[in-house]
Design a protein around this motif. Structure first.
Motif, PDB file in Angstrom:
ATOM      1  N   ALA A 118       0.828  -1.209   0.000  1.00 18.17           N
ATOM      2  CA  ALA A 118       0.000   0.000   0.000  1.00 18.17           C
ATOM      3  C   ALA A 118       0.861   1.257   0.000  1.00 18.17           C
ATOM      4  O   ALA A 118       0.535   2.241  -0.674  1.00 18.17           O
ATOM      5  CB  ALA A 118      -0.929  -0.010   1.212  1.00 18.17           C
ATOM      6  N   ALA A 119       1.955   1.226   0.747  1.00 18.47           N
ATOM      7  CA  ALA A 119       2.847   2.390   0.794  1.00 18.47           C
ATOM      8  C   ALA A 119       3.450   2.667  -0.578  1.00 18.47           C
ATOM      9  O   ALA A 119       3.489   3.826  -1.036  1.00 18.47           O
ATOM     10  CB  ALA A 119       3.946   2.154   1.827  1.00 18.47           C
ATOM     11  N   ARG A 120       3.924   1.621  -1.239  1.00 15.53           N
ATOM     12  CA  ARG A 120       4.511   1.811  -2.577  1.00 15.53           C
ATOM     13  C   ARG A 120       3.455   2.274  -3.571  1.00 15.53           C
ATOM     14  O   ARG A 120       3.730   3.109  -4.444  1.00 15.53           O
ATOM     15  CB  ARG A 120       5.162   0.503  -3.048  1.00 15.53           C
ATOM     16  N   ALA A 121       2.235   1.755  -3.430  1.00 17.03           N
ATOM     17  CA  ALA A 121       1.152   2.161  -4.331  1.00 17.03           C
ATOM     18  C   ALA A 121       0.792   3.627  -4.118  1.00 17.03           C
ATOM     19  O   ALA A 121       0.541   4.362  -5.080  1.00 17.03           O
ATOM     20  CB  ALA A 121      -0.069   1.272  -4.101  1.00 17.03           C
ATOM     21  N   SER A 137       8.590  -0.511  -8.614  1.00 16.23           N
ATOM     22  CA  SER A 137       9.931  -0.074  -8.984  1.00 16.23           C
ATOM     23  C   SER A 137      10.869   0.027  -7.791  1.00 16.23           C
ATOM     24  O   SER A 137      10.443   0.133  -6.632  1.00 16.23           O
ATOM     25  CB  SER A 137       9.859   1.297  -9.669  1.00 16.23           C
ATOM     26  N   ASP A 138      12.170   0.022  -8.081  1.00 19.78           N
ATOM     27  CA  ASP A 138      13.176   0.235  -7.038  1.00 19.78           C
ATOM     28  C   ASP A 138      13.036   1.625  -6.427  1.00 19.78           C
ATOM     29  O   ASP A 138      13.305   1.818  -5.242  1.00 19.78           O
ATOM     30  CB  ASP A 138      14.583   0.060  -7.614  1.00 19.78           C
ATOM     31  N   ALA A 139      12.601   2.594  -7.241  1.00 19.87           N
ATOM     32  CA  ALA A 139      12.425   3.961  -6.733  1.00 19.87           C
ATOM     33  C   ALA A 139      11.347   4.004  -5.656  1.00 19.87           C
ATOM     34  O   ALA A 139      11.493   4.704  -4.647  1.00 19.87           O
ATOM     35  CB  ALA A 139      12.065   4.905  -7.883  1.00 19.87           C
ATOM     36  N   ALA A 140      10.265   3.253  -5.854  1.00 21.08           N
ATOM     37  CA  ALA A 140       9.201   3.196  -4.852  1.00 21.08           C
ATOM     38  C   ALA A 140       9.711   2.565  -3.564  1.00 21.08           C
ATOM     39  O   ALA A 140       9.465   3.074  -2.456  1.00 21.08           O
ATOM     40  CB  ALA A 140       8.007   2.414  -5.385  1.00 21.08           C
ATOM     41  N   TRP A 187       2.773   5.969  -3.068  1.00 18.21           N
ATOM     42  CA  TRP A 187       3.861   6.735  -3.678  1.00 18.21           C
ATOM     43  C   TRP A 187       3.672   6.791  -5.196  1.00 18.21           C
ATOM     44  O   TRP A 187       3.844   7.849  -5.816  1.00 18.21           O
ATOM     45  CB  TRP A 187       5.207   6.088  -3.333  1.00 18.21           C
ATOM     46  N   ALA A 188       3.291   5.656  -5.791  1.00 21.42           N
ATOM     47  CA  ALA A 188       3.086   5.606  -7.240  1.00 21.42           C
ATOM     48  C   ALA A 188       1.921   6.503  -7.662  1.00 21.42           C
ATOM     49  O   ALA A 188       1.989   7.173  -8.705  1.00 21.42           O
ATOM     50  CB  ALA A 188       2.826   4.163  -7.678  1.00 21.42           C
ATOM     51  N   ALA A 189       0.855   6.535  -6.873  1.00 15.94           N
ATOM     52  CA  ALA A 189      -0.265   7.434  -7.183  1.00 15.94           C
ATOM     53  C   ALA A 189       0.210   8.888  -7.140  1.00 15.94           C
ATOM     54  O   ALA A 189      -0.212   9.722  -7.952  1.00 15.94           O
ATOM     55  CB  ALA A 189      -1.401   7.214  -6.194  1.00 15.94           C
ATOM     56  N   GLY A 190       1.107   9.176  -6.221  1.00 12.65           N
ATOM     57  CA  GLY A 190       1.663  10.518  -6.127  1.00 12.65           C
ATOM     58  C   GLY A 190       2.430  10.924  -7.368  1.00 12.65           C
ATOM     59  O   GLY A 190       2.487  12.107  -7.720  1.00 12.65           O
ATOM     60  N   ARG A 191       3.014   9.964  -8.042  1.00 20.37           N
ATOM     61  CA  ARG A 191       3.760  10.249  -9.274  1.00 20.37           C
ATOM     62  C   ARG A 191       2.843  10.813 -10.356  1.00 20.37           C
ATOM     63  O   ARG A 191       3.307  11.465 -11.292  1.00 20.37           O
ATOM     64  CB  ARG A 191       4.426   8.972  -9.793  1.00 20.37           C
ATOM     65  N   GLN A 192       1.547  10.555 -10.209  1.00 16.83           N
ATOM     66  CA  GLN A 192       0.580  11.105 -11.159  1.00 16.83           C
ATOM     67  C   GLN A 192      -0.316  12.157 -10.501  1.00 16.83           C
ATOM     68  O   GLN A 192      -1.397  12.470 -10.991  1.00 16.83           O
ATOM     69  CB  GLN A 192      -0.264   9.980 -11.763  1.00 16.83           C
ATOM     70  N   GLY A 193       0.174  12.698  -9.390  1.00 19.76           N
ATOM     71  CA  GLY A 193      -0.538  13.780  -8.722  1.00 19.76           C
ATOM     72  C   GLY A 193      -1.805  13.375  -8.018  1.00 19.76           C
ATOM     73  O   GLY A 193      -2.675  14.216  -7.758  1.00 19.76           O
ATOM     74  N   ARG A 194      -1.927  12.095  -7.649  1.00 21.40           N
ATOM     75  CA  ARG A 194      -3.162  11.612  -7.030  1.00 21.40           C
ATOM     76  C   ARG A 194      -2.923  10.964  -5.667  1.00 21.40           C
ATOM     77  O   ARG A 194      -3.711  10.126  -5.229  1.00 21.40           O
ATOM     78  CB  ARG A 194      -3.872  10.624  -7.965  1.00 21.40           C
ATOM     79  N   PHE A 195      -1.856  11.380  -4.980  1.00 16.10           N
ATOM     80  CA  PHE A 195      -1.577  10.753  -3.686  1.00 16.10           C
ATOM     81  C   PHE A 195      -2.714  10.964  -2.698  1.00 16.10           C
ATOM     82  O   PHE A 195      -3.183  10.025  -2.053  1.00 16.10           O
ATOM     83  CB  PHE A 195      -0.278  11.280  -3.063  1.00 16.10           C
ATOM     84  N   TRP A 196      -3.154  12.205  -2.528  1.00 16.69           N
ATOM     85  CA  TRP A 196      -4.146  12.482  -1.486  1.00 16.69           C
ATOM     86  C   TRP A 196      -5.495  11.874  -1.819  1.00 16.69           C
ATOM     87  O   TRP A 196      -6.265  11.506  -0.912  1.00 16.69           O
ATOM     88  CB  TRP A 196      -4.251  13.981  -1.232  1.00 16.69           C
ATOM     89  N   GLN A 197      -5.799  11.721  -3.097  1.00 18.90           N
ATOM     90  CA  GLN A 197      -7.022  11.023  -3.492  1.00 18.90           C
ATOM     91  C   GLN A 197      -6.907   9.520  -3.192  1.00 18.90           C
ATOM     92  O   GLN A 197      -7.864   8.887  -2.741  1.00 18.90           O
ATOM     93  CB  GLN A 197      -7.300  11.250  -4.975  1.00 18.90           C
TER      94      GLN A 197
END
Length: 255
Positions: free
Chosen positions: A136-139, A192-195, A141-151
């Motif tokens: 869930a944490a990595r997901a 990803s490794d970045a996540a 972060w990934a949502a944040g990469r598309q500007g949707r973290f808080w959603q």
């Protein structure tokens, strides 16, 4: 309560932080330790049910203020980068009391303090409940990469959401609910490794502070543990705002 972190996970935060780290660790334990119930048994006084710890409210530690990153491009933050008060939040999507804070307290803080420029909230992924938490944490972060973290944050903390787990298919559903446009990219980013690196960085920061439970907070150097009553956060934010020094701008705006 999750096991206390191993010493090898601790990181050096800087001179003068040791006392505050101990206080945050003690506060985390105090918020979740078993207590005697009225009928002689024991009850779990978890974060939302415990009274504010004296230790967690006792003082402000300047070294802890340096935890605020104030990066205007951080998608896991909301509020002005130069806001006088920064609340760093360490939380886990599997944590029931993190969910309670997200649903019952955080929206009011956003409306009252973030929207008027007083408060900035910086999220730190602190997964402590196993692989589901890590996914869930990595997901997120990934949502944040598309500007949707808080959603994504809102969808993941919706009442009853954590009971459905955070398997791969469920995470894709949450991403869609959050309005993530490219779900394929989201899946790639989450694996990803970045996540993994980003989540590990946040996690080690929390362990280094001595945090042993979620949620844990630092408000302008003041450690607070648990989903405490709203007034605890209001008082801490207003006190911090009164004594805050002007923050150096790193680009304004809020996410």
């Amino acid at each position: 309560m999750p096991n206390k972190p191993k010493k090898s996970r601790n990181i050096a935060i800087g001179a003068g932080v040791a006392v505050a780290a101990v206080l945050l660790g003690v506060a985390s334990y105090t918020a979740t330790k078993p207590a005697e119930s009225s009928n002689g048994g024991t009850v779990k006084e978890e974060a939302a049910g415990a009274a504010p710890s004296t230790e967690s409210q006792a003082g402000v530690y300047p070294e802890l203020e340096k935890l605020a990153r104030r990066d205007a491009e951080d998608p896991l933050a909301q509020g002005r980068a130069d806001a006088p008060v920064v609340m760093v939040e360490y939380a886990d999507f599997k944590c029931g009391f993190c969910g309670k804070f997200a649903r019952d307290t955080e929206p009011g803080l956003v409306k009252k303090y973030v929207e008027d420029g007083t408060l900035r909230i910086e999220w730190r992924n602190f997964p402590i409940f196993g692989e589901d938490s890590e996914r869930a944490a990595r997901a997120a972060w990934a949502a944040g990469r598309q500007g949707r973290f808080w959603q994504f944050h809102e969808a993941a903390y919706a009442d009853g959401s954590k009971e459905k787990g955070f398997g791969d298919d469920r995470l894709k559903e949450l991403a869609e609910d959050a309005g993530v446009k490219d779900v394929g990219r989201f899946v790639t980013d989450a694996g990803s490794d970045a996540a993994k690196s980003a989540v590990k960085k946040d996690q080690e920061e929390a362990y280094g502070l001595g945090a042993a439970a979620t949620p844990s907070f630092v408000i302008n150097g003041r450690p607070i543990s648990g989903a405490q009553p709203d007034q605890v956060f209001h008082q801490a934010i207003e006190s911090a705002a009164k004594s805050a020094k002007p923050a150096g701008k790193k680009g304004g705006g809020s996410e």
